[in-house]
Design a protein around this motif. Structure first.
Motif, short mmCIF file in Angstrom:
data_model
loop_
_atom_site.label_atom_id
_atom_site.label_comp_id
_atom_site.label_asym_id
_atom_site.label_seq_id
_atom_site.Cartn_x
_atom_site.Cartn_y
_atom_site.Cartn_z
N SER B 365 0.82 -1.22 0.00
CA SER B 365 0.00 0.00 0.00
C SER B 365 0.85 1.25 0.00
N GLY B 366 2.12 1.11 0.34
CA GLY B 366 2.98 2.29 0.44
C GLY B 366 2.96 2.88 1.84
N GLY B 367 2.37 2.20 2.81
CA GLY B 367 2.44 2.67 4.20
C GLY B 367 1.11 2.81 4.89
N ASN B 368 0.21 1.85 4.73
CA ASN B 368 -1.03 1.88 5.52
C ASN B 368 -0.74 1.33 6.92
N PRO B 369 -1.11 2.06 7.98
CA PRO B 369 -0.78 1.59 9.32
C PRO B 369 -1.63 0.39 9.72
N LYS B 378 7.02 -3.23 11.65
CA LYS B 378 7.39 -3.07 10.24
C LYS B 378 6.94 -1.70 9.72
N TYR B 379 5.77 -1.29 10.19
CA TYR B 379 5.24 0.02 9.76
C TYR B 379 6.18 1.15 10.21
N TYR B 380 6.65 1.08 11.46
CA TYR B 380 7.51 2.16 11.97
C TYR B 380 8.82 2.26 11.19
N ASN B 381 9.23 1.16 10.60
CA ASN B 381 10.49 1.15 9.85
C ASN B 381 10.30 1.53 8.39
N ASN B 382 9.10 1.91 8.03
CA ASN B 382 8.76 2.07 6.61
C ASN B 382 9.14 3.43 6.03
N PHE B 383 9.48 4.40 6.90
CA PHE B 383 9.62 5.77 6.39
C PHE B 383 11.06 6.24 6.34
N GLU B 384 11.51 6.42 5.13
CA GLU B 384 12.89 6.82 4.90
C GLU B 384 13.17 8.16 5.58
N GLY B 385 14.28 8.22 6.29
CA GLY B 385 14.70 9.50 6.88
C GLY B 385 14.01 9.84 8.19
N ILE B 386 13.08 9.02 8.64
CA ILE B 386 12.44 9.30 9.93
C ILE B 386 12.75 8.14 10.87
N GLU B 387 13.24 8.49 12.04
CA GLU B 387 13.64 7.51 13.05
C GLU B 387 12.46 6.62 13.45
N PRO B 388 12.55 5.28 13.23
CA PRO B 388 11.44 4.38 13.56
C PRO B 388 11.00 4.49 15.02
#
Lengths: 293, 454
Positions: B365-369, B378-388
């Motif tokens: 989905s590109g990041g549906n929580p 896994k969701y918390y680790n999904n965003f480039e450049g933002i600390e999980p």
């Protein structure tokens, strides 16, 4: 005498100068209006050639730093978008709608224009009164009808209604047909024309401008229609362009791909521009002759 | 010439007839449930109706795996653009062609669906089903229960977060806001102070930038952040029908004054005109890079990789008067009342909330929580450049101090929301004062509720 002639020619020069100045002002105003009118088109074209990152830059760049021609090919290669298929579907729907509208509406309009039955004006009013019915009022009954006919999720519910006449087009064509002189029809009858041939061989060839107007209007309406295809079409392979393009804006969860959307918009206005370019002369005549805008 | 025209017409009619037959011979039972006799027992088709956007239609990619595991169930996905989602659903229901599984992805919310009797009571099909088996917290499961009956199974849970533009913070020499909701030094006043330092209130759009865009929930829920409540408390226990409206109460008026004061008194928030200029009618002005902090739904995180600036995520500031700091948007899946195969529909829903599929869905989905907490990592680790770890802390705090979005809980919400949008437009544009507008809204809202909640 000579002096008078000289004075006259000096006046002429002054008038010309004056006229030229007003002409320049006119040109400047026209130029400004043209720029204003064309600026959205300019933004459409430039945005279609921007990368996603550049698309978000504010103030927007007037000319893309890098020309992302790939946006256009992505429309056709991205399997989520299926632009080519939607384009084909839209063309099928619009072309058949134009054919259906022209055949059915001209037939009915011919009847109303040429034959005087006792209740023809009442019937004509009845046809016109359907113009007052908004689409949402007939949406569900029509949907049920096509469901029961087993035509749901096909392009037919978008095309078939046009084969049953459009009140607006009937009105437009009737106005035009009424201007054709009775003598013409009498001459035709004397030469042994059947009533159908009066319609087919006499009326239709003379109605070029009005038919062009009907064609352009019905093409544009069908081409731009969003709600009807959304209701009837379930499978992605049947989607038309407006449905596909509205879907690009659907997600509130991510950025709208404005660059792809603008590329799609450019490609989607092409048939309308082409149609208008081909039929422009007749279209304008049609508007003038029928008094309808 | 005549013959030519005649033959063209005849050919066109023939082609059209051919096309007509070709199209209509397709699978006729395209919507709703269908059943056909298979070799081994009955095979049924269920329909999953969703918005036509990649973060929703990705479920199509899960179907082959599901069908392999459930050979007697076939899943068909139907879709509509967001704006037309409700009209298509309504006409399908009217034509007895309703989908089996869907959610309130259009303008209407759960209570609206519930009160229109569109939803099936899932309780009889929940034999042996427990939210804890799918790592769904009990209170999240309870959101879609009415009188002990379950009408929806949670699928995704979005929260409200604060996104901030790191570049603007660095330029103003400010330290980044915290991710810990327990850090009580991060207050609303501190946010205002930070915002003032980042704001350049200028008529020149190129120079102008604003400190904060406070988009906490919908307009009627915003006072909740300040401890003021627009609707009486019985709303949450009687099917989303408020018995009282508190729009003229002092604390509600003050809350709205504070909210709109950010635009016109303190001038640290963008005007609607500014927002529209930099981001279009429905866009988020934060994306333009001219907003320091934005209180917004966590869906905006999904686009973080595309931002043209560095972005951080932080806790919504503490407010001593209020205890709600995050609006929760738990998206459920419903089975519609007309479904002929509710049991199979439930199988599909259960499949979608398993840990494995919820993890897979984040990626597709590109990041549906996920609502399944085992997949949250896994969701918390999904965003480039933002600390999980930061995202996890923000989500944990948001759940702790969160309240479900009003649009999921209040009956006939789309009409109520429209009323607030229209009536508050004058205030948002700076033409009217809050205290003059609220009594009018209260009156109109009471009339509306009396009419729709008869």
């Amino acid at each position: 005498m000579r002096e008078a002639a000289l004075k006259e020619s000096a006046n002429e020069v002054r008038r010309m100068r004056k006229w030229k100045l007003s002409q320049i002002i006119g040109f400047v105003i026209l130029l400004l209006v043209t720029i204003t009118m064309l600026s959205p088109v300019w933004f459409m074209v430039t945005t279609s050639l921007k990368t996603t990152k550049e698309m978000l830059v504010f103030p927007p760049t007037l000319i893309p730093k890098v020309f992302a021609w790939g946006n256009f090919s992505e429309l056709f290669t991205n399997t989520d978008i299926k632009f080519g298929q939607q384009y084909r579907n839209s063309l099928i729907v619009s072309i058949f709608t134009v054919i259906g509208t022209i055949i059915s509406s001209s037939f009915v309009a011919f009847g109303f224009a040429r034959y005087q039955a006792r209740s023809s004006s009442f019937l004509f009013m009845l046809v016109l009164s359907t113009l007052m019915l908004p689409y949402p009022a007939i949406m569900i009954p029509q949907f049920l009808l096509f469901m029961n006919l087993g035509l749901h999720d096909s392009l037919l519910p978008l095309i078939l209604p046009s084969f049953f006449g459009s009140a607006y087009m009937i009105f437009l064509l009737k106005q035009f047909f009424s201007t054709l002189p009775d003598e013409l029809y009498n001459a035709g009858r004397i030469d042994g024309c059947s009533e159908f041939r009066l319609y087919w061989n006499l009326t239709l060839p003379l109605a070029g401008p009005a038919l062009a107007t009907v064609a352009i209007f019905s093409f544009i309406w069908s081409w731009n229609d969003l709600l009807t295809p959304v209701l009837y079409l379930d499978s992605q392979e049947n989607f038309t362009l407006p449905v596909g393009m509205a879907a690009m804006l659907s997600s509130k969860f991510r950025l709208a791909p404005w660059n792809l959307l603008m590329a799609a918009s450019i490609l989607s206005v092409l048939p309308i521009m082409l149609l208008f370019a081909v039929a422009q002369k007749r279209f304008v005549e049609g508007i003038v002759l029928t008094g309808i805008k | 010439m005549n013959k030519k025209w005649m033959s063209i017409t005849v050919s066109l009619v023939l082609v059209f007839t051919l096309l007509a037959t070709a199209c209509s011979n397709k699978e006729k039972n395209s919507g709703g449930s269908t059943a056909k006799e298979g070799g081994k027992g009955e095979q049924v088709t269920i329909t999953h109706y969703t918005i036509d956007s990649p973060d929703r239609t990705f479920v199509e990619k899960l179907i082959p795996d599901f069908e392999a595991k459930h050979p007697n169930i076939k899943v068909k996905v139907t879709k509509a653009p967001y704006e037309q989602f409700d009209s298509k659903l309504q006409s399908s229901i009217a034509a007895k062609n309703a989908p089996d599984v869907t959610s309130h992805w259009g303008y209407g919310g759960f209570m609206e669906y519930y009160n229109k009797e569109m939803l099936l009571d899932l309780t009889p099909y929940l034999d042996g089903f427990s939210g804890s088996d799918y790592n769904i917290p009990e209170d999240v499961m309870n959101i879609y229960k009415v009188d002990g009956k379950t009408y929806g199974i949670p699928l995704n849970s979005y929260v409200t977060v604060m996104l901030y533009n790191k570049d603007l913070f660095d330029k103003a020499g400010l330290s980044y806001p915290p991710t810990d909701y327990e850090d009580k030094s991060w207050t609303f006043d501190k946010m205002v102070e930070y915002a003032q330092k980042m704001t350049v209130d200028s008529k020149n759009l190129e120079e102008a930038q604003y400190g904060v865009d406070f988009g906490f929930g919908e307009r009627d829920q915003r006072p909740q952040y300040f401890g003021a409540h627009v609707y009486s408390d019985d709303t949450w226990s009687n099917g989303g029908k408020p018995s009282e409206i508190n729009l003229t109460k002092l604390e509600v008026v003050d809350a709205y004054k504070t909210i709109y004061g950010l635009i016109y008194d303190k001038k640290i928030s963008p005007t609607p005109a500014f927002s529209q200029t930099v981001s279009g009618q429905y866009g988020d002005p934060f994306l333009s890079g001219k907003i320091g902090m934005s209180v917004v739904g966590s869906w905006s995180l999904a686009a973080a990789a595309d931002f043209s600036f560095n972005v951080g995520v932080a806790a919504v500031p503490y407010n001593p008067n209020g205890d709600v700091r995050s609006v929760l948007y738990v998206d459920p899946l419903f089975v519609l009342k007309d479904s002929k195969h509710p049991k199979e529909a439930m199988e599909w829903i259960k499949y979608l909330i398993t840990t494995e599929i919820q993890e897979k869905s984040i990626e597709l989905s590109g990041g549906n929580p996920p609502v399944n907490q085992a997949a949250a990592e896994k969701y918390y680790n999904n965003f480039e450049g933002i600390e999980p770890k930061g995202i996890q802390q923000v989500f944990d705090g948001a759940y702790k101090y969160g309240f479900e979005s009003y649009n999921h809980l209040i009956s006939n919400y789309s009409q109520i929301n429209e009323l607030f949008i229209n009536e508050l437009a004058g205030v948002e544009n700076g033409d009217k004062q809050v205290e003059n507008v609220l009594p009018d809204i209260e009156k109109k809202l009471k009339d509306l509720l009396a009419r729709v909640n008869k």
